[in-house]
Design a protein around this motif. Structure first.
Motif, PDB file in Angstrom:
ATOM      1  N   GLU A  24       2.903   5.188   5.596  1.00  0.00           N
ATOM      2  CA  GLU A  24       4.137   4.444   5.353  1.00  0.00           C
ATOM      3  C   GLU A  24       4.439   3.511   6.516  1.00  0.00           C
ATOM      4  O   GLU A  24       4.950   2.411   6.323  1.00  0.00           O
ATOM      5  CB  GLU A  24       5.342   5.392   5.168  1.00  0.00           C
ATOM      6  CG  GLU A  24       5.211   6.370   4.014  1.00  0.00           C
ATOM      7  CD  GLU A  24       4.312   7.538   4.346  1.00  0.00           C
ATOM      8  OE1 GLU A  24       4.235   7.899   5.535  1.00  0.00           O
ATOM      9  OE2 GLU A  24       3.651   8.069   3.442  1.00  0.00           O
ATOM     10  N   GLN A  35      -0.745  -1.085  -1.704  1.00  0.00           N
ATOM     11  CA  GLN A  35      -0.013  -0.321  -2.714  1.00  0.00           C
ATOM     12  C   GLN A  35      -0.956   0.736  -3.269  1.00  0.00           C
ATOM     13  O   GLN A  35      -2.085   0.406  -3.613  1.00  0.00           O
ATOM     14  CB  GLN A  35       0.398  -1.229  -3.885  1.00  0.00           C
ATOM     15  CG  GLN A  35       1.156  -2.464  -3.502  1.00  0.00           C
ATOM     16  CD  GLN A  35       2.596  -2.156  -3.170  1.00  0.00           C
ATOM     17  OE1 GLN A  35       3.093  -1.069  -3.487  1.00  0.00           O
ATOM     18  NE2 GLN A  35       3.259  -3.085  -2.497  1.00  0.00           N
ATOM     19  N   ASP A  51      -2.253  11.294   4.356  1.00  0.00           N
ATOM     20  CA  ASP A  51      -1.530  11.101   5.614  1.00  0.00           C
ATOM     21  C   ASP A  51      -2.436  11.185   6.833  1.00  0.00           C
ATOM     22  O   ASP A  51      -2.092  10.659   7.886  1.00  0.00           O
ATOM     23  CB  ASP A  51      -0.425  12.163   5.737  1.00  0.00           C
ATOM     24  CG  ASP A  51       0.822  11.703   5.008  1.00  0.00           C
ATOM     25  OD1 ASP A  51       0.881  10.498   4.678  1.00  0.00           O
ATOM     26  OD2 ASP A  51       1.698  12.535   4.761  1.00  0.00           O
TER      27      ASP A  51
END
Lengths: 391, 139
Positions: A61, A238, A175
């Protein structure tokens, strides 16, 4: 055929030098300092990279946003980003020039193969670090490069799945992926310095910096480029998007251009084949010096009676082929009678250049097939000690 | 050198050393080391300009040559990385030594020419010979 091609390329390389030398003084010809320029750009990369690292956030992010923050809100952030971006290009151009120049001017074989091999490793590791640098921005281009790499790695037989997990830091993009990419960017960059040690270890006085003028010129050029053409990210990545067109530096990311057209696995195979071929280049032409049109003068030999252990040859040998060892027995000549050290030539490193002979004031070194006394005779004949010539 | 005839004064003898990797030497030299078209100039090919002992240049002067020179590759392009820098350095030191011995240091020269610069090399040698003749040639 291959030999003739190499000779033609050598001729062309040196022709290019003469053109550059017409414009610039010989000492400032950048083609003589391609290695030094590469090292300069690497240093710029490390310094600007550390500054960027302070602001970078390796997470799915946060990565894109942190790069945007650096670019738009940190004072001079855009300049540092641009410098890092353009210095990387300049670095790769410099090492490619370095590679081709040393290949075409016959500086890669026999005693010089250690430099060639370490140079190939440096090229691969540098290219890889340059590629992972693109991933860290985590825009659409990064996403596309990641997916192409993943496909290529997956197509490797037996260990493909394992390679993919190592590359992504997990079973898929997650992540842990961007911390892994960050490691894959900085780890290779550090490895470069280990490899540079190998690259330099056989060289005495390696030329690791270009002339000061070129340092200033290169720095100035990078600042101007980074300000005039700021490096920019594409649209953010995306999940699930499949981006189409992308622009990369084709000269070192051409495998990805290729991977877009064929199967990524083939592009990977081609890269591996090229690197393997690069590593065997020094051993492809097995020729005797006569076949190469050279006089084989033999490796330097120490005349032990005359060696005084003065170390002059040791300091001048450009390839560290001479070692000074404790003298096992005294020499015969008066100057050598009380020596503490004795010079020893390491045959596998000697390139038969004879620089040590020019360094030795005690007639303690000889090239076996061009002896001091023969040269002296030719000098006397040429100087007219024998008979005068009519002109 | 009482044996030297009159015309020797007009063409001073010169001994030079030429690096194998510098100027292309095919057809440059006669079998007796003299340069084609310049019988007063002897050129000895060496594997690298750094191979030349400064003592050899002194020997050439002592044996009757008016001058001696070394030609290496362009500075920065030595095949052995620094042979021509080292040689340039040694020649500087030799010049200082010669001037202390009241020998004209201009009798020693260093050139740097690449593969494609044969004309420039021959021109430099001719100029060197001219300079030697201007300064009295052989002493």
């Amino acid at each position: 055929m291959y030999r003739r091609l190499l000779l033609a390329l050598q001729s062309a390389t040196l022709r290019l030098d003469t053109w550059v030398n017409r414009v610039l003084p010989q000492d400032f010809n950048p083609l003589y300092y391609t290695g030094g320029l590469a090292n300069l750009f690497l240093t710029i990369l490390v310094v600007s990279g550390i500054l960027i690292f302070l602001y970078y956030e390796p997470s799915l992010e946060g990565a894109y946003a942190s790069v945007e923050f650096l670019t738009h809100h940190v004072p001079y952030g855009v300049v540092f980003r641009g410098i890092h971006r353009y210095a990387a290009d300049a670095y790769l151009v410099a090492i490619l020039l370095h590679l081709f120049r040393n290949w075409f001017t016959d500086r890669y074989r026999e005693a010089r193969d250690s430099q060639w091999l370490s140079g190939m490793f440096l090229l691969v590791v540098s290219g890889f670090a340059g590629f992972t640098g693109y991933l860290l921005v985590w825009d659409e281009r990064s996403q596309l490069l990641t997916s192409l790499t993943t496909q290529a790695l997956r197509s490797v037989p037996l260990i493909g799945g394992w390679l993919e997990r190592v590359f992504l830091g997990g079973p898929g993009v997650s992540d842990t992926t961007l911390p892994r990419f960050l490691f894959l960017h900085i780890g290779p960059a550090m490895t470069l310095y280990v490899l540079l040690w190998w690259h330099y270890v056989r060289l005495r006085h390696p030329k690791i910096w270009p002339p000061a003028v070129w340092v200033l010129f290169s720095l100035g050029l990078l600042f101007i480029l980074a300000s005039a053409l700021p490096a920019a990210s594409g649209p953010p990545a995306q999940p699930g998007a499949s981006p189409e067109g992308f622009q990369v530096d084709w000269f070192f990311l051409w495998p990805y251009v290729l991977a877009r057209w064929t199967a990524p696995g083939w592009a990977l195979a081609l890269v591996v084949a090229l690197v393997v071929y690069g590593m065997v280049i020094p051993y492809t032409l097995r020729e005797t010096p006569e076949q190469r049109g050279l006089r084989a003068l033999g490796q330097a030999v120490v005349v032990e009676e005359n060696c005084t252990g003065c170390e002059l040859c040791y300091y001048d040998c450009p390839y560290n082929a001479i070692y000074m060892v404790p003298s096992p027995y005294p020499g015969k000549s008066r100057a050598a009678a009380n020596r503490k050290l004795l010079a020893v030539v390491v045959d596998s490193r000697c390139v038969e250049c004879g620089i040590c002979i020019g360094a030795c004031p005690f007639e303690a070194l000889e090239l076996p097939r061009m002896l001091d006394k023969d040269v002296q005779q030719r000098i006397r004949r040429g100087a007219g000690a024998a008979a005068p010539v009519a002109s | 050198m009482a044996a030297a005839p009159e015309r020797m004064e007009t063409q001073p003898r010169v001994v030079g050393f030429l690096c194998d990797w510098a100027v292309r030497s095919e057809g440059l030299l006669n079998p007796d080391d003299t340069v084609v078209g310049m019988p007063h100039v002897t050129v000895i090919r060496v594997p690298c300009s750094g191979f030349v002992k400064p003592g050899w240049l002194e020997l050439a002067l002592r044996s009757g040559a008016a001058g001696a020179f070394v030609c290496g590759c362009p500075m920065g392009d030595c095949l052995n990385r620094e042979g021509n820098w080292i040689m340039e350095d040694r020649i500087d030191q030799l010049r200082k030594r010669l001037s202390r011995q009241k020998v004209d240091p201009e009798r020693i020269a260093f050139f740097a020419y690449g593969l494609h610069e044969r004309e420039q090399f021959l021109q430099a040698v001719a100029d060197f010979v001219d300079r030697l003749r201007g300064s009295g040639g052989k002493q």
